[in-house]
Design a protein around this motif. Structure first.
Motif, PDB file in Angstrom:
ATOM      1  N   GLN A   7       0.947  -1.027  -0.002  1.00 50.79           N
ATOM      2  CA  GLN A   7       0.049  -0.020   0.159  1.00 50.79           C
ATOM      3  C   GLN A   7       1.006   1.426   0.091  1.00 50.79           C
ATOM      4  OE1 GLN A   7      -3.547  -0.051   2.749  1.00 50.79           O
ATOM      5  NE2 GLN A   7      -2.927  -2.167   2.923  1.00 50.79           N
ATOM      6  N   GLN A   8       1.874   1.284   0.892  1.00 45.43           N
ATOM      7  CA  GLN A   8       2.664   2.433   1.129  1.00 45.43           C
ATOM      8  C   GLN A   8       4.108   2.315   0.149  1.00 45.43           C
ATOM      9  OE1 GLN A   8       2.084   5.622   2.735  1.00 45.43           O
ATOM     10  NE2 GLN A   8       3.824   5.955   1.604  1.00 45.43           N
ATOM     11  N   LEU A  27       0.074   6.676  -8.119  1.00 38.67           N
ATOM     12  CA  LEU A  27      -1.108   7.062  -7.315  1.00 38.67           C
ATOM     13  C   LEU A  27      -2.357   6.430  -7.973  1.00 38.67           C
ATOM     14  CD1 LEU A  27       0.051  10.665  -6.612  1.00 38.67           C
ATOM     15  CD2 LEU A  27      -0.495   8.927  -4.851  1.00 38.67           C
ATOM     16  N   TYR A  31      -1.788   3.173  -5.113  1.00 35.97           N
ATOM     17  CA  TYR A  31      -0.903   3.206  -4.063  1.00 35.97           C
ATOM     18  C   TYR A  31      -0.907   4.418  -3.426  1.00 35.97           C
ATOM     19  CZ  TYR A  31       1.308  -0.869  -6.473  1.00 35.97           C
ATOM     20  OH  TYR A  31       1.655  -2.229  -7.092  1.00 35.97           O
ATOM     21  N   ARG A  32      -0.176   4.468  -2.218  1.00 37.84           N
ATOM     22  CA  ARG A  32       0.079   5.524  -1.347  1.00 37.84           C
ATOM     23  C   ARG A  32       1.641   5.852  -1.706  1.00 37.84           C
ATOM     24  NH1 ARG A  32      -3.654   7.452   2.364  1.00 37.84           N
ATOM     25  NH2 ARG A  32      -1.878   8.749   3.312  1.00 37.84           N
ATOM     26  N   ARG A  34       5.059   8.211  -1.060  1.00 37.69           N
ATOM     27  CA  ARG A  34       5.850   9.067  -0.065  1.00 37.69           C
ATOM     28  C   ARG A  34       7.348   9.272  -1.251  1.00 37.69           C
ATOM     29  NH1 ARG A  34       6.849   6.720   5.237  1.00 37.69           N
ATOM     30  NH2 ARG A  34       4.902   7.203   5.287  1.00 37.69           N
ATOM     31  N   GLU A  54      -3.012  10.990  -0.902  1.00 39.99           N
ATOM     32  CA  GLU A  54      -2.165   9.739  -0.912  1.00 39.99           C
ATOM     33  C   GLU A  54      -0.355  10.067  -1.323  1.00 39.99           C
ATOM     34  OE1 GLU A  54      -6.336   8.828  -1.987  1.00 39.99           O
ATOM     35  OE2 GLU A  54      -4.803  10.324  -2.643  1.00 39.99           O
ATOM     36  N   GLU A  56       2.870  12.123  -0.601  1.00 38.80           N
ATOM     37  CA  GLU A  56       3.453  12.849   0.596  1.00 38.80           C
ATOM     38  C   GLU A  56       4.836  13.163   0.225  1.00 38.80           C
ATOM     39  OE1 GLU A  56       5.093  12.163   4.976  1.00 38.80           O
ATOM     40  OE2 GLU A  56       4.133  10.336   4.076  1.00 38.80           O
TER      41      GLU A  56
END
Length: 262
Positions: A7-8, A27, A31-32, A34, A54, A56
């Motif tokens: 997920q991240q 995205l 997915y999230r 970073r 989502e 960062e």
């Protein structure tokens, strides 16, 4: 959610050429994301995606191992793109290039292992093969890097695979051809792109030599490759290196294709 349940994601260098196309695609795939980057070229490369919860954006230098380790918290998979990204840029300041492309790599992997990251995808380079007489170079070809840029790419590959303490983390190595095509954070120092901008701006394409082959890859295919390697089962990709390319074309042939297209 992809078949592996990630997920991240953490994308280092996500504000660069490939990252500016990859992050929106990740995205859109659910997915999230970073992004860890110094954002030398600004954060505006993601357009309206910056408003997505989502996404960062972390303004972090890859060499700051403490902050890198903090950024790994809660991350399922890492795509490591960040580097001084070609031979001429590397040679402008070799010490800076080595500090970013190699010296901090061990700390980055440490952070991923300690955070329990499940998959680490490393963007190496097809340049590790050096110059070959064989027109189509396979992954089992002997690496013969000719520059510090390509040598440190290969060193990172070997260091990543040599680690014994990865706590079950998949390690995947990608060796891309020369990427081409439009992305929001565009690079104009790559073979197809530079010939295209000469045609558009100068109305004349000048080449040197022309018979030399250059492996090419459209950026949309590069993005699809990363999505594929995120979703692939571990048994197919763990501890493996993959060439990702499309065509080996002579620079002269590319120039004529650009001329005929423009």
């Amino acid at each position: 959610m992809n078949p592996n349940g990630y997920q991240q994601l953490l994308v280092t260098g996500g504000g660069g050429y490939v990252g500016s196309a990859l992050v929106p695609a990740l995205l859109d795939a659910g997915y999230r994301v970073r992004v860890l980057d110094t954002f030398w070229y600004g954060k505006q490369v993601f357009g309206d995606y910056v408003q997505r919860s989502e996404l960062e954006l972390l303004d972090v230098d890859l060499r700051d191992s403490k902050r890198v380790g903090e950024a790994m918290k809660g991350v399922d998979a890492v795509i490591h793109l960040a580097c001084i990204s070609n031979d001429p840029s590397f040679e402008l300041n070799p010490n800076l290039g080595k500090s970013i492309n190699y010296d901090c790599f061990a700390g980055l992997v440490d952070g991923a292992v300690n955070a329990g990251v499940k998959r680490f995808i490393y963007a190496s380079s097809s340049s590790i093969y050096g110059v070959k007489e064989t027109p189509d170079v396979r992954e089992d070809a002997e690496p013969l890097p000719l520059t510090d840029y390509s040598r440190f790419k290969l060193d990172c590959e070997r260091d990543l695979l040599a680690r014994a303490d990865v706590r079950g983390m998949d390690r995947v190595i990608i060796r891309p051809a020369t990427v081409c095509g439009y992305a929001p954070r565009l690079r104009l120092d790559l073979s197809v792109n530079i010939l295209t901008i000469h045609a558009l701006v100068n109305h004349k394409i000048r080449i040197f030599g022309g018979k030399q082959l250059r492996p090419n890859l459209n950026i949309k295919d590069m993005v699809r490759a990363y999505l594929t390697f995120l979703a692939a089962p571990a048994a197919k990709v763990d501890r493996e290196a993959f060439n990702v390319g499309f065509q080996n074309l002579a620079i002269e042939k590319i120039a004529f294709l650009v001329r005929d297209t423009i």
